[in-house]
Design a protein around this motif. Structure first.
Motif, PDB file in Angstrom:
ATOM      1  N   HIS A   1      -1.164   3.063   0.971  1.00 38.02           N
ATOM      2  CA  HIS A   1      -1.501   1.676   0.617  1.00 38.02           C
ATOM      3  C   HIS A   1      -0.704   1.188  -0.584  1.00 38.02           C
ATOM      4  CE1 HIS A   1      -4.589   1.498   3.622  1.00 38.02           C
ATOM      5  NE2 HIS A   1      -5.124   2.625   3.177  1.00 38.02           N
ATOM      6  N   SER A   2      -0.569   2.044  -1.599  1.00 38.88           N
ATOM      7  CA  SER A   2       0.177   1.592  -2.785  1.00 38.88           C
ATOM      8  C   SER A   2       1.673   1.461  -2.465  1.00 38.88           C
ATOM      9  CB  SER A   2      -0.073   2.513  -3.988  1.00 38.88           C
ATOM     10  OG  SER A   2       0.656   3.703  -3.880  1.00 38.88           O
ATOM     11  N   VAL A   3       2.185   2.332  -1.573  1.00 34.85           N
ATOM     12  CA  VAL A   3       3.598   2.236  -1.166  1.00 34.85           C
ATOM     13  C   VAL A   3       3.827   0.939  -0.379  1.00 34.85           C
ATOM     14  CG1 VAL A   3       5.420   3.247   0.250  1.00 34.85           C
ATOM     15  CG2 VAL A   3       3.990   4.732  -1.164  1.00 34.85           C
ATOM     16  N   ILE A   4       2.938   0.663   0.574  1.00 36.52           N
ATOM     17  CA  ILE A   4       3.092  -0.554   1.388  1.00 36.52           C
ATOM     18  C   ILE A   4       3.024  -1.801   0.500  1.00 36.52           C
ATOM     19  CG2 ILE A   4       1.892  -1.994   3.103  1.00 36.52           C
ATOM     20  CD1 ILE A   4       1.396   0.601   4.690  1.00 36.52           C
ATOM     21  N   ALA A   5       2.095  -1.796  -0.448  1.00 37.93           N
ATOM     22  CA  ALA A   5       1.973  -2.949  -1.359  1.00 37.93           C
ATOM     23  C   ALA A   5       3.285  -3.159  -2.131  1.00 37.93           C
ATOM     24  CB  ALA A   5       0.809  -2.726  -2.328  1.00 37.93           C
TER      25      ALA A   5
ATOM     26  N   SER B   1       4.739   4.623  -7.157  1.00 35.02           N
ATOM     27  CA  SER B   1       3.831   4.179  -6.085  1.00 35.02           C
ATOM     28  C   SER B   1       3.631   5.280  -5.035  1.00 35.02           C
ATOM     29  CB  SER B   1       4.342   2.888  -5.430  1.00 35.02           C
ATOM     30  OG  SER B   1       5.406   3.145  -4.534  1.00 35.02           O
ATOM     31  N   PHE B   2       4.557   6.259  -4.999  1.00 33.46           N
ATOM     32  CA  PHE B   2       4.418   7.411  -4.100  1.00 33.46           C
ATOM     33  C   PHE B   2       3.635   8.564  -4.761  1.00 33.46           C
ATOM     34  CE2 PHE B   2       7.880   5.298  -1.952  1.00 33.46           C
ATOM     35  CZ  PHE B   2       7.805   5.710  -0.632  1.00 33.46           C
ATOM     36  N   ASN B   3       3.122   8.324  -5.992  1.00 33.28           N
ATOM     37  CA  ASN B   3       2.477   9.395  -6.779  1.00 33.28           C
ATOM     38  C   ASN B   3       3.459  10.503  -7.143  1.00 33.28           C
ATOM     39  OD1 ASN B   3      -0.041   8.226  -6.888  1.00 33.28           O
ATOM     40  ND2 ASN B   3      -0.739   9.204  -4.993  1.00 33.28           N
ATOM     41  N   VAL B   4       4.731  10.157  -7.265  1.00 36.43           N
ATOM     42  CA  VAL B   4       5.751  11.134  -7.668  1.00 36.43           C
ATOM     43  C   VAL B   4       6.004  10.962  -9.164  1.00 36.43           C
ATOM     44  CG1 VAL B   4       8.207  11.724  -7.470  1.00 36.43           C
ATOM     45  CG2 VAL B   4       6.858  11.308  -5.401  1.00 36.43           C
ATOM     46  N   PRO B   5       5.939  12.053  -9.953  1.00 38.11           N
ATOM     47  CA  PRO B   5       6.183  11.934 -11.395  1.00 38.11           C
ATOM     48  C   PRO B   5       7.637  11.551 -11.692  1.00 38.11           C
ATOM     49  CG  PRO B   5       5.235  14.090 -10.843  1.00 38.11           C
ATOM     50  CD  PRO B   5       5.594  13.431  -9.558  1.00 38.11           C
ATOM     51  N   ASN B   6       7.815  10.603 -12.625  1.00 40.91           N
ATOM     52  CA  ASN B   6       9.130  10.282 -13.193  1.00 40.91           C
ATOM     53  C   ASN B   6       9.266  11.078 -14.493  1.00 40.91           C
ATOM     54  OD1 ASN B   6      10.304   8.058 -11.525  1.00 40.91           O
ATOM     55  ND2 ASN B   6       8.392   7.023 -12.079  1.00 40.91           N
TER      56      ASN B   6
ATOM     57  N   PHE C   1      10.738  -5.157   1.551  1.00 42.48           N
ATOM     58  CA  PHE C   1      11.432  -4.039   2.207  1.00 42.48           C
ATOM     59  C   PHE C   1      10.874  -3.811   3.623  1.00 42.48           C
ATOM     60  CE2 PHE C   1      12.667  -1.496  -1.902  1.00 42.48           C
ATOM     61  CZ  PHE C   1      13.600  -2.484  -2.207  1.00 42.48           C
ATOM     62  N   LYS C   2      10.910  -4.846   4.437  1.00 44.95           N
ATOM     63  CA  LYS C   2      10.334  -4.712   5.793  1.00 44.95           C
ATOM     64  C   LYS C   2      10.981  -3.583   6.576  1.00 44.95           C
ATOM     65  CE  LYS C   2       8.957  -9.548   6.263  1.00 44.95           C
ATOM     66  NZ  LYS C   2       9.570 -10.025   4.992  1.00 44.95           N
ATOM     67  N   GLY C   3      12.300  -3.440   6.420  1.00 37.43           N
ATOM     68  CA  GLY C   3      13.043  -2.422   7.183  1.00 37.43           C
ATOM     69  C   GLY C   3      12.637  -0.999   6.840  1.00 37.43           C
ATOM     70  N   LEU C   4      12.013  -0.806   5.676  1.00 35.52           N
ATOM     71  CA  LEU C   4      11.639   0.559   5.271  1.00 35.52           C
ATOM     72  C   LEU C   4      10.219   0.923   5.695  1.00 35.52           C
ATOM     73  CD1 LEU C   4      13.121   0.872   1.661  1.00 35.52           C
ATOM     74  CD2 LEU C   4      14.091   1.710   3.789  1.00 35.52           C
ATOM     75  N   MET C   5       9.445  -0.083   6.073  1.00 37.50           N
ATOM     76  CA  MET C   5       8.029   0.177   6.414  1.00 37.50           C
ATOM     77  C   MET C   5       7.910   1.269   7.487  1.00 37.50           C
ATOM     78  SD  MET C   5       5.951  -1.715   4.648  1.00 37.50           S
ATOM     79  CE  MET C   5       5.738  -3.309   3.855  1.00 37.50           C
ATOM     80  N   LYS C   6       8.773   1.211   8.490  1.00 42.46           N
ATOM     81  CA  LYS C   6       8.665   2.167   9.606  1.00 42.46           C
ATOM     82  C   LYS C   6       8.947   3.605   9.163  1.00 42.46           C
ATOM     83  CE  LYS C   6      13.398   1.295  11.297  1.00 42.46           C
ATOM     84  NZ  LYS C   6      13.827   0.456  10.153  1.00 42.46           N
ATOM     85  N   LEU C   7       9.626   3.761   8.016  1.00 40.36           N
ATOM     86  CA  LEU C   7       9.970   5.114   7.549  1.00 40.36           C
ATOM     87  C   LEU C   7       8.798   5.816   6.880  1.00 40.36           C
ATOM     88  CD1 LEU C   7      13.544   4.536   6.025  1.00 40.36           C
ATOM     89  CD2 LEU C   7      12.963   5.347   8.315  1.00 40.36           C
ATOM     90  N   ILE C   8       7.752   5.039   6.540  1.00 37.32           N
ATOM     91  CA  ILE C   8       6.621   5.696   5.866  1.00 37.32           C
ATOM     92  C   ILE C   8       5.461   5.966   6.815  1.00 37.32           C
ATOM     93  CG2 ILE C   8       7.168   4.988   3.517  1.00 37.32           C
ATOM     94  CD1 ILE C   8       5.143   2.714   3.837  1.00 37.32           C
ATOM     95  N   GLY C   9       5.686   5.742   8.112  1.00 37.71           N
ATOM     96  CA  GLY C   9       4.719   6.136   9.142  1.00 37.71           C
ATOM     97  C   GLY C   9       3.446   5.332   9.177  1.00 37.71           C
TER      98      GLY C   9
END
Length: 289
Positions: free
Chosen positions: A270-274, A103-108, A281-289
């Motif tokens: 948008h894809s990360v938030i979704a 979802s971050f567009n990072v290759p696995n 993961f409400k607590g992590l939302m603030k870490l993605i700006g």
């Protein structure tokens, strides 16, 4: 490419297992309302986002082990045979974390028959020809990849606590060069990977031998001048010595496909938030700006 480019190569399993055990204390496992366990994924994301913030990569790739059968288990049946089964509530998180990373567009990245270490070693060699490389892991085996352009970032206890190894720090702290780090494992083995090295040779003796003779080959060329006890231990375990050195060496020629352009750090918010909303993961939302 400009000198400001740097890639972060993430050792996925090392982070996921570390996150699982750091986030399952007291038997409490974080789950979604529908009962999906997410404690390891949540902890992984905290580590991941912290490292991205700290090291500021322009490119990011996440590498994974695919199954337990590799060319190393083909060479030595006992390799990693001591590892316990993964905890039941971690197993569904193996595929879930890859969805979150994607979802971050990072290759696995992973390849059957090779370990994540080999994928990281291969990509570190490839990417370091055009940019600086940071390898994020908790695994000291990766220290053999350190070079002028490849730094190995070892995660230590506590949030945001890293040891960043370059050739100077490696020599200063471990008294070893990267090549000697492989030879050390050949001599003393590795209990966590379950291969024995030379019976009766400990780390202190091994480092002393490597300091004096440079490498396993140098030691073998000078067997006659070694103390009798040390010499007889090496002679008795010669085959195991060569096998363990081979098991310890990270392969830098794994057939992995991942080009520079596919790994540009360009997260789609948008894809990360979704995904974070889906996993609560409400607590992590603030870490993605």
């Amino acid at each position: 490419m400009s000198n400001t480019n740097k890639v972060l190569l993430v050792d996925g399993m090392a982070l996921l297992f570390r996150a699982y055990f750091a986030n399952s204390y007291g038997g409490y496992i974080r789950k979604t309302a529908s009962g999906v366990p997410t404690n390891a994924v949540y902890g992984f994301m905290k580590y991941f986002l912290d490292a991205v913030d700290r090291f500021g990569p322009t490119h990011v790739v996440c590498c994974w082990d695919l199954g337990s059968k590799t060319f190393r288990t083909d060479k030595y049946d006992g390799y990693k045979a001591n590892r316990p089964e993964a905890p039941a509530d971690l197993i569904p998180q193996f595929s879930l974390i890859k969805e979150v990373v994607a979802s971050f567009n990072v290759p696995n990245v992973g390849y059957e028959g090779f370990e994540a270490d080999d994928c990281i070693g291969t990509l570190a060699g490839r990417f370091s020809q055009e940019m600086d490389v940071y390898v994020l892991t908790g695994d000291h085996d990766m220290l053999q990849l350190v070079s002028e352009r490849v730094k190995v970032v070892i995660m230590k206890k506590g949030q945001s606590n890293y040891a960043v190894y370059d050739p100077e720090l490696l020599l200063q702290e471990k008294q070893l060069t990267t090549a000697q780090f492989i030879d050390l494992k050949g001599l003393i083995g590795d209990t966590s990977d379950n291969y024995p090295g030379v019976k009766g040779i400990g780390e202190k003796t091994a480092i002393k031998l490597l300091a004096e003779y440079g490498s396993i080959d140098g030691i073998l060329d000078n067997l006659s001048s070694l103390p009798k006890g040390v010499r007889s231990k090496i002679e008795a375990d010669m085959e195991m010595l060569h096998l363990c050195r081979d098991l310890a060496r990270i392969r830098c020629d794994a057939p992995v496909e991942c080009n520079v352009h596919a790994s540009v750090w360009d997260a789609d918010r948008h894809s990360v938030i979704a995904k974070f909303e889906e996993l609560e993961f409400k607590g992590l939302m603030k870490l993605i700006g």
